[in-house]
Scaffold this active site. Structure first.
Site, PDB file in Angstrom:
ATOM      1  N   LYS A  52       0.845  -1.196   0.000  1.00 25.78           N
ATOM      2  CA  LYS A  52       0.000   0.000   0.000  1.00 25.78           C
ATOM      3  C   LYS A  52       0.879   1.244   0.000  1.00 25.78           C
ATOM      4  O   LYS A  52       1.874   1.306   0.726  1.00 25.78           O
ATOM      5  CB  LYS A  52      -0.903  -0.040   1.224  1.00 25.78           C
ATOM      6  CG  LYS A  52      -1.931   1.084   1.325  1.00 25.78           C
ATOM      7  CD  LYS A  52      -2.779   0.879   2.581  1.00 25.78           C
ATOM      8  CE  LYS A  52      -3.844   1.938   2.746  1.00 25.78           C
ATOM      9  NZ  LYS A  52      -4.666   1.701   3.957  1.00 25.78           N
TER      10      LYS A  52
ATOM     11  N   SER B 292      -9.368   1.667   3.159  1.00 27.03           N
ATOM     12  CA  SER B 292      -8.580   2.483   2.261  1.00 27.03           C
ATOM     13  C   SER B 292      -7.577   1.671   1.432  1.00 27.03           C
ATOM     14  O   SER B 292      -7.026   2.171   0.441  1.00 27.03           O
ATOM     15  CB  SER B 292      -7.811   3.544   3.056  1.00 27.03           C
ATOM     16  OG  SER B 292      -6.930   2.962   3.999  1.00 27.03           O
TER      17      SER B 292
ATOM     18  N   SER C  31      -9.624  -0.751   7.287  1.00 27.22           N
ATOM     19  CA  SER C  31      -9.062  -0.728   5.937  1.00 27.22           C
ATOM     20  C   SER C  31      -8.380  -2.014   5.517  1.00 27.22           C
ATOM     21  O   SER C  31      -8.091  -2.198   4.332  1.00 27.22           O
ATOM     22  CB  SER C  31      -8.067   0.436   5.816  1.00 27.22           C
ATOM     23  OG  SER C  31      -8.722   1.668   6.014  1.00 27.22           O
TER      24      SER C  31
END
Length: 426
Positions: free
Chosen positions: A51, A125, A149
């Site tokens: 990420k 996210s 997330s």
């Protein structure tokens, strides 16, 4: 499969899905990495994604905000441990900007769709990380999880998501969201791979003030609790999917839900300003309007508000701890309903809160969590379960997750992930 063949197969899949990747290493760089790998290492030749709020040397860290981007000199410790184990970092994946959101629709780099299509959001996210695993581009991925997330995207893409006990995976080299609550999370297509990644990446890191160690006794036959009541936001399909699961006892999750409300409706949103305040003030137009709107709500809270919320959270934590007096594992639906991108556009903040209803209390109440698929609704949407336990119950949660089976003939097909070199597919 030869490690160079794995690299080629991974490269061929990088274009699968719009808005999944922000940056990646070149083919030459990945093949050079493949030449360096010791085949005896536990994750030798396994491709993974990171990420883009976690530092990877050689690639920029953007947090999905181009004007915020910087080039780290070193890998985040959690990334370095995986590299030392022989894994191949492929690139950086998309996210809701500054890890603020659960939709996957808050990034200037695009809004990935769930691998199941139909306009379904990917969840956030950690949107790109989940999709990159679900579409088979990589074997596992790192995300972060402050409000859910690492679990909501797993649910929406039919994969495993691990939100470990806070501090088991170091958050050094991670752009903070809420520093006191942040976790690095793991996405994988199966529990075996997720467990191997966790065991490789976990452990204390010198200089990380949030790093922790601990372990509870493994419970091989846990008492399983389910909620007395749930809100599925009118989604009969998700309600029916969860009804397939039964527990040993029912518990009142009211204290958990109230605690979760403190995250975005209370002063913890102000903690996001502790690290982003200067950037927000000097680059207001660099932040997406919906992200800026959420962050700016933090200015409304006083220091007294923060202490009042901490006092209430302590009371709620005491109430929540009573759950563990009669159950060892609490099982909830990961999300009460699903949304399309069009539905999120109609109400980006309210529906984001709905997505976090059964996730956002976990870090505030110091819980570990494991998310697993739970078949599909009759109209083909993914369903999911999350298993919760107290801090350091991670091994019990993984063991119980392995005992669950899903038998649902309505499951649509998914692309299989690439095999790893050396047979380490898990």
């Amino acid at each position: 499969m030869d490690v160079h063949e794995v690299v080629e197969e991974t490269l061929a899949r990088l274009s699968d899905g719009d808005g999944v990747w922000i940056s990646s290493f070149t083919a030459a760089e990945l093949h050079a990495r493949a030449d360096e790998i010791d085949p005896a290492r536990p994750l030798a030749g396994v491709p993974f994604a990171v990420k883009d709020n976690i530092d990877v040397a050689g690639l920029p860290t953007t947090a999905a905000c181009p004007d915020f981007a910087y080039r780290p000199e070193r890998n985040a410790p959690v990334v370095q441990r995986l590299l030392d184990a022989g894994a191949i970092a492929v690139g950086k994946t998309n996210l809701d900007q500054f890890a603020t959101g659960l939709t996957g629709a808050r990034s200037p780099y695009g809004s990935p769709e769930s691998v199941f299509g139909g306009g379904l959001i990917s969840g956030g996210s950690s949107s790109g990380s989940a999709v990159a695993v679900a579409n088979g581009a990589v074997r596992f991925a790192l995300g972060t999880d402050t409000a859910g997330s690492g679990r909501v995207p797993a649910a929406l893409n039919g994969i495993v998501g691990i939100k470990p006990t806070r501090g088991l995976l170091s958050t050094l080299g991670v752009v903070p969201a809420c520093r006191s609550l942040d976790c690095v999370s793991v996405f994988a297509p199966d529990l075996g791979t997720a467990d191997r990644v966790m065991r490789t990446a976990a452990g204390p890191v010198a200089g990380d003030p949030w790093s922790r160690t601990g372990r509870r006794p493994l419970i091989s036959a846990p008492r399983v609790g389910v909620p007395e009541s749930l809100d599925f936001f009118g989604d009969a399909g998700q309600e029916k999917a969860f009804a397939r699961f039964t527990g040993d006892v029912t518990v009142d999750i009211g204290p958990l839900l109230e605690a979760g409300d403190l995250l975005y409706r209370g002063p913890w949103v102000a903690e996001r300003l502790a690290d982003l305040d200067d950037f927000l003030k000097t680059h207001p137009d660099s932040v997406l309007p919906v992200t800026r709107r959420i962050l700016e709500t933090g200015y409304a809270f006083s220091a007294a508000d923060a202490f009042r919320a901490q006092h209430r959270l302590r009371e709620l934590r005491m109430a929540a701890d009573w759950i563990w007096q009669k159950t060892d594992v609490l099982v909830l639906p990961t999300i009460g309903t699903t949304y399309t991108h069009a539905e999120i556009a109609e109400d980006p903040i309210g529906r984001n809160l709905n997505l976090g209803r059964y996730t956002q209390f976990a870090n505030l109440l110091d819980m570990a969590a494991v998310t697993v698929p739970n078949g599909f609704t009759a109209d083909g949407r993914p369903a999911s379960l999350t298993l919760f336990g107290p801090a350091f119950s991670d091994e019990t949660l993984m063991l119980f997750a392995r005992s669950l089976t899903v038998n649902d003939s309505t499951a649509p097909p998914r692309t299989s992930p690439p095999a790893a070199a050396g047979g380490t597919t898990g």
